[in-house]
Motif scaffolding. Structure first.
Motif, short mmCIF file in Angstrom:
data_model
loop_
_atom_site.label_atom_id
_atom_site.label_comp_id
_atom_site.label_asym_id
_atom_site.label_seq_id
_atom_site.Cartn_x
_atom_site.Cartn_y
_atom_site.Cartn_z
N ALA A 1 33.64 7.87 2.03
CA ALA A 1 32.85 7.21 0.99
C ALA A 1 33.07 7.91 -0.34
O ALA A 1 33.61 9.02 -0.42
CB ALA A 1 31.37 7.24 1.36
N ASN A 2 32.65 7.25 -1.40
CA ASN A 2 32.64 7.88 -2.71
C ASN A 2 31.71 9.09 -2.70
O ASN A 2 30.93 9.29 -1.77
CB ASN A 2 32.18 6.89 -3.77
N GLU A 3 31.79 9.87 -3.75
CA GLU A 3 30.89 11.03 -3.87
C GLU A 3 29.45 10.55 -3.90
O GLU A 3 29.10 9.61 -4.62
CB GLU A 3 31.21 11.82 -5.13
N VAL A 4 28.60 11.19 -3.10
CA VAL A 4 27.19 10.83 -3.06
C VAL A 4 26.34 12.06 -3.31
O VAL A 4 26.75 13.19 -3.01
CB VAL A 4 26.80 10.19 -1.71
N ASP A 5 25.17 11.83 -3.86
CA ASP A 5 24.17 12.87 -4.02
C ASP A 5 23.17 12.70 -2.87
O ASP A 5 22.37 11.77 -2.87
CB ASP A 5 23.46 12.72 -5.37
N THR A 6 23.24 13.59 -1.90
CA THR A 6 22.43 13.45 -0.70
C THR A 6 20.95 13.35 -1.04
O THR A 6 20.20 12.58 -0.41
CB THR A 6 22.67 14.64 0.25
N ALA A 7 20.52 14.09 -2.04
CA ALA A 7 19.10 14.11 -2.40
C ALA A 7 18.62 12.76 -2.92
O ALA A 7 17.42 12.46 -2.84
CB ALA A 7 18.84 15.20 -3.43
N SER A 8 19.53 11.95 -3.46
CA SER A 8 19.12 10.67 -4.03
C SER A 8 19.27 9.50 -3.07
O SER A 8 18.86 8.38 -3.39
CB SER A 8 19.94 10.38 -5.30
N LEU A 9 19.85 9.74 -1.89
CA LEU A 9 20.05 8.66 -0.93
C LEU A 9 18.73 8.28 -0.27
O LEU A 9 17.82 9.11 -0.12
CB LEU A 9 21.06 9.08 0.14
N GLN A 10 18.64 7.01 0.13
CA GLN A 10 17.46 6.58 0.87
C GLN A 10 17.37 7.38 2.16
O GLN A 10 18.35 7.58 2.87
CB GLN A 10 17.53 5.09 1.19
N ARG A 11 16.17 7.83 2.48
CA ARG A 11 15.96 8.73 3.62
C ARG A 11 14.86 8.17 4.51
O ARG A 11 13.94 7.51 4.05
CB ARG A 11 15.57 10.12 3.11
N THR A 12 15.01 8.42 5.80
CA THR A 12 13.97 8.02 6.74
C THR A 12 13.85 9.09 7.81
O THR A 12 14.76 9.91 7.99
CB THR A 12 14.29 6.66 7.39
N VAL A 13 12.74 9.09 8.49
CA VAL A 13 12.55 9.96 9.64
C VAL A 13 12.35 9.07 10.85
O VAL A 13 11.42 8.26 10.89
CB VAL A 13 11.34 10.90 9.46
N TRP A 14 13.26 9.19 11.79
CA TRP A 14 13.22 8.38 13.00
C TRP A 14 12.47 9.17 14.06
O TRP A 14 12.89 10.26 14.44
CB TRP A 14 14.66 8.09 13.43
N ASN A 15 11.38 8.62 14.54
CA ASN A 15 10.55 9.31 15.52
C ASN A 15 11.08 9.06 16.92
O ASN A 15 11.02 7.95 17.43
CB ASN A 15 9.10 8.84 15.42
#
Length: 276
Positions: free
Chosen positions: A164-178
């Motif tokens: 993938a292109n360069e990404v900023d991990t901190a700005s990516l959509q995040r979820t916690v899967w239980n």
């Protein structure tokens, strides 16, 4: 849209889970990138990762529970990611050329003669416990956590790998899967940043008997069906390779890229840095 004709592609993956002298040895893995376009591309800052999901139901999650992540049309959910070095113009890749990214850039044939010598790889993954080859540039871990064994991300068959292109991990959509095994945080690499996706799939009849197969690792418009079919820990001199487009030949021939790994991939003798 990933897997478009005329782009950077993952052209080879060598990832056999292997037992040697009763000790698990996985550090001889590598993958290869190929410039399948007609223009120079730069690898600086690009992201390498894998989907955090596989296509089997496991005790921690059913196919139904994992479907919203596995089949997300807006991107691929991941935990482990690496970034290529460079600030914009340091690592060009000309049309028809390939680079090899080793898990560990050392001579693995001293462990077993069937394993490749990767001491001259173009890049290597870097983890918290690695023995670093100072002559080989490192891809640095940028994921949500480091790989547990300190050698950078392992990428077994059965996972979907992506560039993938360069990404900023901190700005990516995040979820916690239980999950029953605990919370599992993931980030979504957007479809607009994906360059190429490859789904390498095991040929494992025993696993098919033990587990329910789910309907894919990623959404169909990223990859419709896994392929390659290496037998886990058996075919130690073979890798999964992208086939040539019919009618092309030579070092600059184009490789097939239809978004269906089952038809785009085959297996053949390991050939890091050489397009067959």
């Amino acid at each position: 849209m990933p897997n478009r004709v005329g782009s950077l592609v993952i052209s080879e993956v060598y990832a056999p889970g292997t037992f040697v002298a009763e000790l698990r040895y996985n550090f001889h893995m590598y993958f290869e990138l190929y410039n399948n376009s007609d223009r120079t591309v730069f690898l600086d800052g690009l992201t390498f990762g894998r989907s955090d999901l596989i296509d089997i139901a496991a005790p921690v999650a059913s196919c139904a529970e994992s479907a919203r992540f596995r089949k997300d049309p807006d991107g691929i959910w991941a935990v482990f990611l690496h970034r290529f070095p460079g600030s914009g113009g340091e690592y060009p890749l000309v049309p028809g050329d390939a680079v090899v990214v080793a898990l560990d850039a050392i001579d693995h044939s001293v462990v077993d003669p069937r394993f490749p010598d990767l001491s001259n790889a173009d890049f290597e993954l870097l983890g918290s416990g690695d023995v670093d080859n100072p002559a080989v540039p490192n891809l640095v871990e940028i994921g949500l956590r480091s790989w547990p064994h300190g050698h950078g991300m392992l990428f077994y068959n059965g996972h979907s790998l992506f560039i993938a292109n360069e990404v900023d991990t901190a700005s990516l959509q995040r979820t916690v899967w239980n999950l029953s095994s605990g919370d599992s945080p993931m980030v979504r690499v957007p479809d607009t940043d994906l360059i190429d996706v490859m789904w390498t799939e095991d040929d494992d009849a025993l696993q098919d008997q033990r587990y329910e197969r789910c309907d894919g690792v990623v959404h169909d418009h990223f990859d419709q069906l896994g392929g390659g079919y290496l037998r886990h820990g058996v075919e130690l001199t073979l890798s999964v390779q992208r086939i040539r487009l019919p009618g092309t030949a030579g070092a600059s021939g184009h490789l097939q890229d239809t978004n269906v790994s089952a038809v785009d991939l085959s297996k053949g003798p390991i050939s890091p840095g050489t397009i067959r």
